[in-house]
Write a protein that holds these residues in place. Structure first.
Motif, PDB file in Angstrom:
ATOM      1  N   GLY A 112      -8.713   4.029  16.639  1.00 13.62           N
ATOM      2  CA  GLY A 112      -7.371   3.733  15.555  1.00 13.62           C
ATOM      3  C   GLY A 112      -7.840   3.518  14.262  1.00 13.62           C
ATOM      4  O   GLY A 112      -7.155   3.887  13.485  1.00 13.62           O
ATOM      5  N   ALA A 113      -9.043   3.177  13.855  1.00 16.34           N
ATOM      6  CA  ALA A 113      -9.474   2.940  12.520  1.00 16.34           C
ATOM      7  C   ALA A 113      -9.492   4.285  12.002  1.00 16.34           C
ATOM      8  O   ALA A 113      -9.227   4.489  10.697  1.00 16.34           O
ATOM      9  CB  ALA A 113     -10.741   2.270  12.375  1.00 16.34           C
ATOM     10  N   ARG A 114     -10.069   5.454  12.460  1.00 16.03           N
ATOM     11  CA  ARG A 114     -10.315   6.629  12.075  1.00 16.03           C
ATOM     12  C   ARG A 114      -8.867   7.351  11.688  1.00 16.03           C
ATOM     13  O   ARG A 114      -8.675   7.986  10.517  1.00 16.03           O
ATOM     14  CB  ARG A 114     -10.928   7.533  13.101  1.00 16.03           C
ATOM     15  N   SER A 115      -8.181   7.245  12.639  1.00 12.92           N
ATOM     16  CA  SER A 115      -6.693   7.774  12.187  1.00 12.92           C
ATOM     17  C   SER A 115      -6.034   7.293  11.302  1.00 12.92           C
ATOM     18  O   SER A 115      -5.350   7.967  10.375  1.00 12.92           O
ATOM     19  CB  SER A 115      -5.817   7.645  13.741  1.00 12.92           C
ATOM     20  N   LEU A 116      -6.111   5.880  11.111  1.00 15.10           N
ATOM     21  CA  LEU A 116      -5.260   5.247   9.999  1.00 15.10           C
ATOM     22  C   LEU A 116      -6.193   5.588   8.569  1.00 15.10           C
ATOM     23  O   LEU A 116      -5.341   5.748   7.557  1.00 15.10           O
ATOM     24  CB  LEU A 116      -5.713   3.658  10.305  1.00 15.10           C
ATOM     25  N   VAL A 117      -7.399   5.720   8.554  1.00 13.23           N
ATOM     26  CA  VAL A 117      -8.303   5.686   7.336  1.00 13.23           C
ATOM     27  C   VAL A 117      -7.941   7.225   7.012  1.00 13.23           C
ATOM     28  O   VAL A 117      -7.596   7.596   5.835  1.00 13.23           O
ATOM     29  CB  VAL A 117      -9.589   5.582   7.742  1.00 13.23           C
ATOM     30  N   ASP A 118      -7.877   8.281   7.947  1.00 12.62           N
ATOM     31  CA  ASP A 118      -7.615   9.546   7.572  1.00 12.62           C
ATOM     32  C   ASP A 118      -5.883   9.821   7.071  1.00 12.62           C
ATOM     33  O   ASP A 118      -5.893  10.491   6.024  1.00 12.62           O
ATOM     34  CB  ASP A 118      -7.575  10.392   8.710  1.00 12.62           C
ATOM     35  N   TRP A 119      -5.128   9.200   7.667  1.00 11.76           N
ATOM     36  CA  TRP A 119      -3.729   9.264   7.474  1.00 11.76           C
ATOM     37  C   TRP A 119      -3.617   8.616   5.588  1.00 11.76           C
ATOM     38  O   TRP A 119      -3.020   9.364   4.857  1.00 11.76           O
ATOM     39  CB  TRP A 119      -2.796   8.328   8.180  1.00 11.76           C
ATOM     40  N   HIS A 120      -4.200   7.618   5.393  1.00  8.36           N
ATOM     41  CA  HIS A 120      -4.103   7.043   4.084  1.00  8.36           C
ATOM     42  C   HIS A 120      -4.977   8.107   3.004  1.00  8.36           C
ATOM     43  O   HIS A 120      -4.112   8.398   2.109  1.00  8.36           O
ATOM     44  CB  HIS A 120      -4.852   5.925   3.986  1.00  8.36           C
ATOM     45  N   ALA A 121      -5.764   8.848   3.458  1.00  9.90           N
ATOM     46  CA  ALA A 121      -6.569   9.719   2.603  1.00  9.90           C
ATOM     47  C   ALA A 121      -5.583  10.900   2.330  1.00  9.90           C
ATOM     48  O   ALA A 121      -5.737  11.754   1.277  1.00  9.90           O
ATOM     49  CB  ALA A 121      -7.803  10.070   3.244  1.00  9.90           C
ATOM     50  N   ARG A 122      -4.964  11.230   3.309  1.00 14.09           N
ATOM     51  CA  ARG A 122      -3.942  12.359   3.147  1.00 14.09           C
ATOM     52  C   ARG A 122      -2.521  11.936   2.787  1.00 14.09           C
ATOM     53  O   ARG A 122      -1.652  13.222   2.599  1.00 14.09           O
ATOM     54  CB  ARG A 122      -3.875  13.185   4.571  1.00 14.09           C
ATOM     55  N   HIS A 123      -2.234  10.875   2.569  1.00  9.74           N
ATOM     56  CA  HIS A 123      -0.774  10.578   1.981  1.00  9.74           C
ATOM     57  C   HIS A 123      -0.888   9.606   0.919  1.00  9.74           C
ATOM     58  O   HIS A 123      -0.162   8.562   0.917  1.00  9.74           O
ATOM     59  CB  HIS A 123      -0.084   9.965   3.440  1.00  9.74           C
ATOM     60  N   ARG A 124      -1.374   9.963  -0.300  1.00  7.45           N
ATOM     61  CA  ARG A 124      -1.479   9.188  -1.250  1.00  7.45           C
ATOM     62  C   ARG A 124      -0.078   9.335  -2.064  1.00  7.45           C
ATOM     63  O   ARG A 124       0.005   8.337  -3.118  1.00  7.45           O
ATOM     64  CB  ARG A 124      -2.865   9.209  -2.125  1.00  7.45           C
ATOM     65  N   PHE A 125       0.602  10.138  -1.975  1.00 11.54           N
ATOM     66  CA  PHE A 125       1.695  10.508  -2.814  1.00 11.54           C
ATOM     67  C   PHE A 125       3.304  10.506  -1.854  1.00 11.54           C
ATOM     68  O   PHE A 125       2.975  10.829  -0.917  1.00 11.54           O
ATOM     69  CB  PHE A 125       1.592  11.892  -3.619  1.00 11.54           C
ATOM     70  N   CYS A 126       4.165  10.042  -2.546  1.00  7.81           N
ATOM     71  CA  CYS A 126       5.553   9.974  -1.882  1.00  7.81           C
ATOM     72  C   CYS A 126       5.970  11.350  -1.390  1.00  7.81           C
ATOM     73  O   CYS A 126       6.180  12.304  -2.396  1.00  7.81           O
ATOM     74  CB  CYS A 126       6.177   9.149  -2.839  1.00  7.81           C
ATOM     75  N   ALA A 127       6.304  11.130  -0.145  1.00  7.80           N
ATOM     76  CA  ALA A 127       6.876  12.483   0.128  1.00  7.80           C
ATOM     77  C   ALA A 127       8.411  12.756  -0.389  1.00  7.80           C
ATOM     78  O   ALA A 127       8.971  13.804  -0.304  1.00  7.80           O
ATOM     79  CB  ALA A 127       7.074  12.635   1.772  1.00  7.80           C
ATOM     80  N   VAL A 128       8.942  11.570  -0.794  1.00  3.85           N
ATOM     81  CA  VAL A 128      10.535  11.791  -1.374  1.00  3.85           C
ATOM     82  C   VAL A 128      10.356  12.113  -2.917  1.00  3.85           C
ATOM     83  O   VAL A 128      10.962  13.063  -3.255  1.00  3.85           O
ATOM     84  CB  VAL A 128      10.922  10.305  -1.447  1.00  3.85           C
ATOM     85  N   CYS A 129       9.584  11.453  -3.834  1.00  2.00           N
ATOM     86  CA  CYS A 129       9.391  11.817  -5.181  1.00  2.00           C
ATOM     87  C   CYS A 129       8.373  12.357  -5.635  1.00  2.00           C
ATOM     88  O   CYS A 129       8.182  12.888  -6.914  1.00  2.00           O
ATOM     89  CB  CYS A 129       9.945  10.611  -5.938  1.00  2.00           C
ATOM     90  N   GLY A 130       7.094  12.269  -4.995  1.00  2.00           N
ATOM     91  CA  GLY A 130       6.046  12.897  -5.588  1.00  2.00           C
ATOM     92  C   GLY A 130       4.975  12.110  -5.980  1.00  2.00           C
ATOM     93  O   GLY A 130       4.097  12.360  -6.645  1.00  2.00           O
ATOM     94  N   GLN A 131       5.650  10.582  -6.437  1.00  2.00           N
ATOM     95  CA  GLN A 131       4.824   9.624  -7.183  1.00  2.00           C
ATOM     96  C   GLN A 131       3.744   9.044  -6.354  1.00  2.00           C
ATOM     97  O   GLN A 131       3.700   9.119  -4.947  1.00  2.00           O
ATOM     98  CB  GLN A 131       5.585   8.698  -7.721  1.00  2.00           C
ATOM     99  N   PRO A 132       2.578   8.524  -6.931  1.00  2.00           N
ATOM    100  CA  PRO A 132       1.713   7.756  -6.095  1.00  2.00           C
ATOM    101  C   PRO A 132       2.358   6.447  -5.201  1.00  2.00           C
ATOM    102  O   PRO A 132       3.185   5.845  -5.753  1.00  2.00           O
ATOM    103  CB  PRO A 132       0.651   7.417  -7.166  1.00  2.00           C
ATOM    104  N   THR A 133       1.537   6.454  -4.177  1.00  2.00           N
ATOM    105  CA  THR A 133       1.696   5.356  -3.315  1.00  2.00           C
ATOM    106  C   THR A 133       0.711   4.145  -3.065  1.00  2.00           C
ATOM    107  O   THR A 133      -0.264   4.501  -3.544  1.00  2.00           O
ATOM    108  CB  THR A 133       2.443   5.750  -1.829  1.00  2.00           C
ATOM    109  N   ASP A 134       1.186   2.992  -2.806  1.00  2.00           N
ATOM    110  CA  ASP A 134       0.243   1.811  -2.386  1.00  2.00           C
ATOM    111  C   ASP A 134       0.141   1.291  -1.166  1.00  2.00           C
ATOM    112  O   ASP A 134       1.456   1.369  -0.658  1.00  2.00           O
ATOM    113  CB  ASP A 134       0.513   0.837  -3.668  1.00  2.00           C
ATOM    114  N   LEU A 135      -1.029   0.861  -0.710  1.00  2.00           N
ATOM    115  CA  LEU A 135      -0.821   0.251   0.578  1.00  2.00           C
ATOM    116  C   LEU A 135      -0.015  -0.994   0.596  1.00  2.00           C
ATOM    117  O   LEU A 135       0.285  -1.740  -0.420  1.00  2.00           O
ATOM    118  CB  LEU A 135      -2.442  -0.180   0.946  1.00  2.00           C
ATOM    119  N   PHE A 136       0.702  -1.236   1.606  1.00  2.00           N
ATOM    120  CA  PHE A 136       1.403  -2.597   2.118  1.00  2.00           C
ATOM    121  C   PHE A 136       1.221  -2.913   3.447  1.00  2.00           C
ATOM    122  O   PHE A 136       0.778  -2.041   4.128  1.00  2.00           O
ATOM    123  CB  PHE A 136       2.740  -2.541   1.305  1.00  2.00           C
ATOM    124  N   ARG A 137       1.810  -3.714   3.926  1.00  2.00           N
ATOM    125  CA  ARG A 137       1.845  -4.230   5.475  1.00  2.00           C
ATOM    126  C   ARG A 137       0.422  -4.386   5.937  1.00  2.00           C
ATOM    127  O   ARG A 137       0.155  -3.964   6.950  1.00  2.00           O
ATOM    128  CB  ARG A 137       2.665  -3.300   6.096  1.00  2.00           C
TER     129      ARG A 137
END
Length: 289
Positions: A112-137
């Motif tokens: 679970g940790a591996r999948s979560l960290v990998d997702w964050h590493a590959r999704h640092r930018f918004c798929a809607v507008c292309g701007q940087p994103t930040d962690l939440f929840r």
């Protein structure tokens, strides 16, 4: 089930009530008992006893942090994003060699940790507008500071199945498999189809067989990088094969004696069976029993 499936059985409370409450999350970060999973990129670093390695939570480390959950004593367990210099390899062969060192529970927690960290590493930018994103929840989502779009960790559904015909099952191999290695056929579920339809489509596309009576067997998370393997059986009425050689190098029908020999690691077995962590092995064990 005769045994737990690989990457299942983590006992941490995922603690959604902490993820979604800023005060509770801050308290978890400040808990002196808090522990952080040690990773090399997204591969785990073996501890002294061969299992996972945990270190005290270091507030001076400014890397983003994600809450994995709380143990039975309420101790928070976290994982951090990789350092910028660390390489991310979603299909690392190194970690595949190390996984047998982990207990069932540790493998599930690490997966679970591996999948979560990998997702964050590959999704640092918004798929809607292309701007940087930040962690939440608590690290279980990313939010865009520009358009406020919310993004959540993805899970990719994959059907993996044994087709059965005349008391035999079909196994196949891809060109990249080790010599002699055969497994259950598998493929991603596509938009607009049910699991049963995906099973039937994949078996026809890869092996040229028509099947019916698709039944669910079991499921397994597969963190390479973020698949959910959905195990099934199906019945074929004609064993004639027409292989898609761009996907399948070879395939064959095997009976229970063949499967049992492969599972036992017999030198005379007609194929090498999948490893214990893989749901493909569970499907073969379940059918052979």
């Amino acid at each position: 089930m005769p045994r737990p499936l690989g990457f299942t059985g983590a006992r941490l409370d995922r603690a959604d009530q902490v993820r979604t409450n800023e005060a509770a999350f801050a308290a978890a970060l400040a808990d002196p008992r808090a522990r952080c999973l040690v990773l090399d990129g997204i591969d785990f670093v073996p501890g002294e006893g061969g299992g996972l390695c945990w270190e005290p939570f270091d507030p001076a480390d400014d890397r983003a942090v994600m809450l994995l959950g709380l143990d039975e004593a309420g101790v928070p367990h976290f994982v951090r994003e990789p350092a910028p210099s660390q390489r991310i390899d979603a299909r690392s062969r190194t970690v595949m060699r190390l996984l047998p060192m982990l207990s069932t529970e540790e493998a599930a927690l690490y997966g679970g940790a591996r999948s979560l960290v990998d997702w964050h590493a590959r999704h640092r930018f918004c798929a809607v507008c292309g701007q940087p994103t930040d962690l939440f929840r608590g690290g279980w989502g990313r939010q865009c500071g520009s358009c406020n779009a919310e993004h959540f960790p993805r899970v990719d559904p994959v059907v993996i199945m044994l087709a059965e015909c005349e008391d035999r099952v079909l196994v196949g191999r891809q060109p990249g498999f080790p010599p002699g290695f055969f497994s259950a056929l598998a493929g991603f579920v596509e938009p607009g189809e049910s699991l049963e339809e995906a099973v039937a489509r994949e078996l026809f596309e890869e092996a040229g067989i028509r099947v019916a009576d698709v039944t669910y067997v079991a499921s397994q998370p597969w963190p390479f990088p973020s698949s959910l393997m959905i195990g099934a059986r199906a019945v074929a009425h004609d064993p004639a094969l027409t292989l898609d050689t761009t996907e399948i190098e070879a395939a064959m029908w095997v009976d229970r004696a063949d499967v049992r020999a492969a599972l036992a690691g017999d030198m005379g077995a007609p194929f090498m069976a999948p490893p214990p962590l893989a749901i493909a092995r569970f499907l073969l064990e379940d059918w052979a029993a």
